[in-house]
Write a protein that holds these residues in place. Structure first.
Motif, PDB file in Angstrom:
ATOM      1  N   UNK A  94       0.830  -1.210   0.000  1.00 59.12           N
ATOM      2  CA  UNK A  94       0.000   0.000   0.000  1.00 59.12           C
ATOM      3  C   UNK A  94       0.863   1.257   0.000  1.00 59.12           C
TER       4      UNK A  94
ATOM      5  N   UNK B  51       2.181   1.718  -3.385  1.00 56.10           N
ATOM      6  CA  UNK B  51       1.145   2.064  -4.362  1.00 56.10           C
ATOM      7  C   UNK B  51       0.837   3.564  -4.365  1.00 56.10           C
ATOM      8  N   UNK B  52       1.015   4.211  -3.203  1.00 54.63           N
ATOM      9  CA  UNK B  52       0.640   5.624  -3.120  1.00 54.63           C
ATOM     10  C   UNK B  52       1.851   6.560  -3.065  1.00 54.63           C
TER      11      UNK B  52
ATOM     12  N   UNK C 283      -3.565  10.630  -3.006  1.00 56.36           N
ATOM     13  CA  UNK C 283      -2.439   9.724  -2.753  1.00 56.36           C
ATOM     14  C   UNK C 283      -1.698  10.086  -1.463  1.00 56.36           C
TER      15      UNK C 283
ATOM     16  N   UNK D  47      -3.389   8.672   1.694  1.00 53.85           N
ATOM     17  CA  UNK D  47      -3.302   7.210   1.691  1.00 53.85           C
ATOM     18  C   UNK D  47      -1.868   6.773   1.957  1.00 53.85           C
TER      19      UNK D  47
END
Lengths: 249, 249
Positions: free
Chosen positions: B25, B28-29, B37, B40
């Motif tokens: 995660x 991913x951000x 983004x 997160x």
């Protein structure tokens, strides 16, 4: 670049602003077109549900929507106002009021949803959303994006009357106040307001390298500029712009 | 489409898997190329820091890295093994061991970082990351994406020795086990293992519309298939594939 910082002066506006912020996060991740979007979406959705659980929120919003309709009626008496614009605005307020009024417990369906309920419970555990903690989430994530978007839009619809109302109320609050130029002396600006303040907005150029910390109550506020790099008070004299939204009379 | 579900059989592997999930995660951000983004990213980063705070985690990983190096030495004695591959693998394990060993308190710098500290405190409040709660985050977000990516990569570097080690250990655990075909009868599959089990993996075709719930301990596991739509037990006979990773001897 100009950055705008906002300071709510009462609990109601504070909640409105937080809901607006979280709702923007929900929207940002609701297309599932970037990796990690699913988790970020559910997190924000649950946060939004939590913020909306406040007992007096719905009645606060309904009252505010009614008050604005009264205000529009007053504006109508002035010749200088564009009546067509007022009509459009009135239609918006009426429609939102009706949508929210007909929804006695907003978000209730989301709270009783089996899938969402299981997720919500697990997501408080750090990393508690892997495929062994939540196999159903793993299954859900593997669905085609358009099905997920579709389902997410159903969930969002449940909260939309509240979110849309808050967005309109905040837009009104912001747009009915004017920006004025001021100067922070020694990194500090203070002002006293006779009429109670509801929302304070501060505009500062990012190139100054500062952000404001604001201590405030209804009748008085103090802005201190903090240097981003040092984290300490910045004592320069710097221009800023302020917009003061007052409490309804 | 084939979906893989994993079930850890002890606390250590459970932590490894959760860290792997959260680290994915964070990654991913971390490019800040989609709206929302930033938030997160920070949320996942703080979650990762929290997961890494477990007292015995670092020594568990170091021990596991050492054990694998011993295992590689044993494999060397077999003629049928590609020695060049073993060299490459050994180099990886040695390098990770060295990186983690030289870092006495992984993530410590992140915990004392002023900016991150302020964020971490506020982010537990629902919606507590708006521009009045965290003006410094508002300032940070407005920076050019490449500066944010750069700073985020510095933060991630702090946790990389742990994350990279866990990723390699899990890869080894997965790749040293083989997939076998089985059949769930009446939506249920059960097996007893003499050697203790560390990680169970289940592969099921998504078109069956089921996901597994697994109850298991080291020597025995039971898989129940749940129908995604109804949320209830699915009593069909369905094929599945299993991979069993055993505890080290």
């Amino acid at each position: 670049m100009l950055l705008v910082y906002e300071q709510p002066l009462n609990e109601k506006i504070r909640n409105y602003l937080r809901i607006e912020t979280v709702a923007a996060q929900v929207d940002a991740h609701s297309q599932f077109n970037h990796p990690g979007a699913e988790l970020a979406f559910f997190r924000s959705l649950f946060e939004l549900i939590e913020l909306m659980e406040r007992a007096d929120l719905r009645s606060d919003i309904l009252k505010d929507l009614e008050r604005h309709q009264g205000q529009i009626a007053l504006w109508r008496q002035s010749d200088s106002v564009d009546q067509t614009q007022l009509d459009a605005l009135e239609t918006q307020f009426k429609a939102l009021h009706q949508r929210l009024h007909s929804q006695s417990r907003p978000g209730q369906q989301l709270k009783t949803d089996r899938f969402l309920g299981a997720l919500r419970q697990r997501m408080n555990i750090p990393g508690g959303y892997g495929n062994f903690d939540l196999p159903q989430l793993h299954y859900w994530q593997a669905q085609p994006a358009d099905e997920k978007v579709q389902e997410a839009s159903q969930w969002r619809k449940e909260l939309a009357p509240m979110v849309d109302s808050i967005r309109l109320l905040l837009t009104m609050l912001r747009e009915t106040a004017r920006w004025g130029d001021q100067m922070a002396m020694n990194g500090c600006y203070q002002e006293t307001c006779e009429q109670g303040l509801e929302l304070l907005r501060v505009q500062i150029k990012q190139e100054y390298g500062v952000y404001p910390t604001i201590s405030a109550h209804r009748h008085r506020f103090t802005i201190h500029l903090i240097n981003y790099e040092s984290g300490k008070a910045d004592n320069r004299n710097l221009p800023l712009r302020l917009s003061l939204s007052m409490e309804p009379k």
